[in-house]
Design a protein around this motif. Structure first.
Motif, PDB file in Angstrom:
ATOM      1  N   ASN A 102      -2.004  60.631 -28.748  1.00 19.04           N
ATOM      2  CA  ASN A 102      -1.875  60.897 -27.413  1.00 19.04           C
ATOM      3  C   ASN A 102      -0.686  60.356 -27.967  1.00 19.04           C
ATOM      4  N   SER A 103       0.466  61.529 -27.198  1.00 19.68           N
ATOM      5  CA  SER A 103       1.953  61.742 -27.189  1.00 19.68           C
ATOM      6  C   SER A 103       2.679  60.287 -27.181  1.00 19.68           C
ATOM      7  N   LYS A 104       2.131  59.381 -26.069  1.00 20.89           N
ATOM      8  CA  LYS A 104       2.231  58.176 -25.367  1.00 20.89           C
ATOM      9  C   LYS A 104       2.161  56.846 -26.436  1.00 20.89           C
ATOM     10  N   THR A 105       1.089  57.010 -27.061  1.00 26.18           N
ATOM     11  CA  THR A 105       0.531  56.258 -27.940  1.00 26.18           C
ATOM     12  C   THR A 105       0.640  55.941 -29.947  1.00 26.18           C
ATOM     13  N   TYR A 121       3.662  69.226 -30.632  1.00 21.23           N
ATOM     14  CA  TYR A 121       3.975  68.276 -29.258  1.00 21.23           C
ATOM     15  C   TYR A 121       2.876  68.971 -28.647  1.00 21.23           C
ATOM     16  N   GLN A 147      10.204  58.457 -31.709  1.00 24.59           N
ATOM     17  CA  GLN A 147      10.800  57.531 -30.504  1.00 24.59           C
ATOM     18  C   GLN A 147      11.142  59.257 -29.807  1.00 24.59           C
ATOM     19  N   HIS A 150       7.835  60.088 -27.430  1.00 23.05           N
ATOM     20  CA  HIS A 150       7.470  59.498 -26.481  1.00 23.05           C
ATOM     21  C   HIS A 150       8.529  59.153 -25.269  1.00 23.05           C
ATOM     22  N   LYS A 151       9.141  60.360 -25.214  1.00 24.15           N
ATOM     23  CA  LYS A 151      10.048  60.499 -23.859  1.00 24.15           C
ATOM     24  C   LYS A 151       9.281  61.928 -23.406  1.00 24.15           C
ATOM     25  N   PRO A 153       6.521  64.417 -21.999  1.00 23.88           N
ATOM     26  CA  PRO A 153       5.164  63.963 -20.466  1.00 23.88           C
ATOM     27  C   PRO A 153       4.360  63.906 -21.911  1.00 23.88           C
ATOM     28  N   ASP A 154       3.277  63.423 -21.002  1.00 23.06           N
ATOM     29  CA  ASP A 154       2.255  63.072 -21.063  1.00 23.06           C
ATOM     30  C   ASP A 154       1.575  64.561 -22.158  1.00 23.06           C
TER      31      ASP A 154
END
Length: 288
Positions: A102-105, A121, A147, A150-151, A153-154
């Motif tokens: 998951n790109s956010k985590t 990504y 970093q 995380h910036k 989109p999902d």
């Protein structure tokens, strides 16, 4: 509905500008083809409907027909799996052949095993190569890269696929996937068609909608049967950079490709078509 109407009108405007002839006549014919053949403006342009006969137009699987087939053979829950890359990776984990986060985590620890390599990504939903980013871990420090991810989109972050040498020769900078479409019906898996997509002009991912080249594959033999082409209707007897001929190229491990396609389709009979669009296990079968 309003958003969909605006999208269609924008597509009509964009594609009608690319077609020679009286613009009003082109737009009227485009609308007629949408009603009669369920063809999208993109279909009209890329299938060259402007210069085809009624019988030729009837032979195409247009966007509307494709949607009907998906609705007929897929379960109601299928879109939530097929169009969400995280759900898809979880559902087909045993066939995936690569790590997916998951790109956010995603964390530095997650990506540390891939230091010095590339990761890719992809936005959580959508296609046609839009929004994809390739990160080189030998160019960025892991904390800086995480970093940046995380910036975005999902989405998902995947480890890079190591290709079979024969596949890599076509376009060494990109992963060159196979797209195989199957229908599961009455306990049998039917392979309908297959295509090879290869990168061009140094792109790091191969996608037909993103200026890559593609050709048809004989599903029985795994041999490429046509010249390459792109979405601008250019034909290529051989790849312009690697000089490999399209026609006659043998996809390696084709028996394995068909076995995995058959098993994954029968294991997930409600998901007959779009999962192959992500090219996971078909691509994985052509890797070491």
């Amino acid at each position: 509905m309003l958003g969909k109407a605006k999208y269609i009108l924008n597509e009509i405007r964009n594609y009608s500008n690319l077609i020679e002839g009286h613009r009003s006549a082109v737009i009227l014919d485009m609308l007629w083809c949408g009603l009669c053949y369920k063809a999208s403006p993109s279909n009209y342009y890329h299938f060259d409907f402007r210069h085809t006969t009624h019988s030729e137009r009837k032979s195409f699987v247009t966007h509307g027909i494709s949607c009907k087939l998906m609705k007929k053979y897929n379960s109601d829950a299928a879109p939530d799996i097929l169009y969400n890359k995280l759900s898809f990776a979880a559902q087909f984990q045993q066939y995936y052949g690569r790590a997916c986060f998951n790109s956010k985590t995603v964390s530095v620890d997650d990506l540390n095993p891939y230091a010095g390599q590339r990761v890719i990504y992809k936005p959580l939903r959508g296609g046609q190569g839009r929004g994809i980013h390739v990160f080189h871990l030998d160019h960025l420090s892991l904390p800086d890269m995480v970093q940046q991810i995380h910036k975005l989109p999902d989405g998902v972050v995947e480890s890079w696929v190591s290709q079979h040498p024969a596949m890599e020769k076509f376009s060494p900078s990109s992963v060159n996937p196979i797209r195989l479409q199957t229908i599961y019906s009455q306990g049998n898996v039917h392979c309908i068609c297959a295509t090879l997509t290869v990168g061009c002009n140094g792109t790091e991912f191969a996608n037909a909608s993103a200026k890559s080249l593609f050709a048809l594959i004989d599903v029985n033999t795994g041999i490429v049967t046509t010249d390459g082409c792109d979405y601008d209707n250019h034909l290529y007897i051989k790849h312009p950079e690697s000089n490999i001929f399209f026609k006659g190229f043998q996809i390696p491990n084709w028996d394995a490709v068909l076995r995995v396609a058959s098993k994954s389709s029968s294991d997930n009979p409600a998901h007959w078509i779009c999962w192959m669009g992500y090219c996971c296990h078909a691509r994985w079968c052509c890797t070491y």
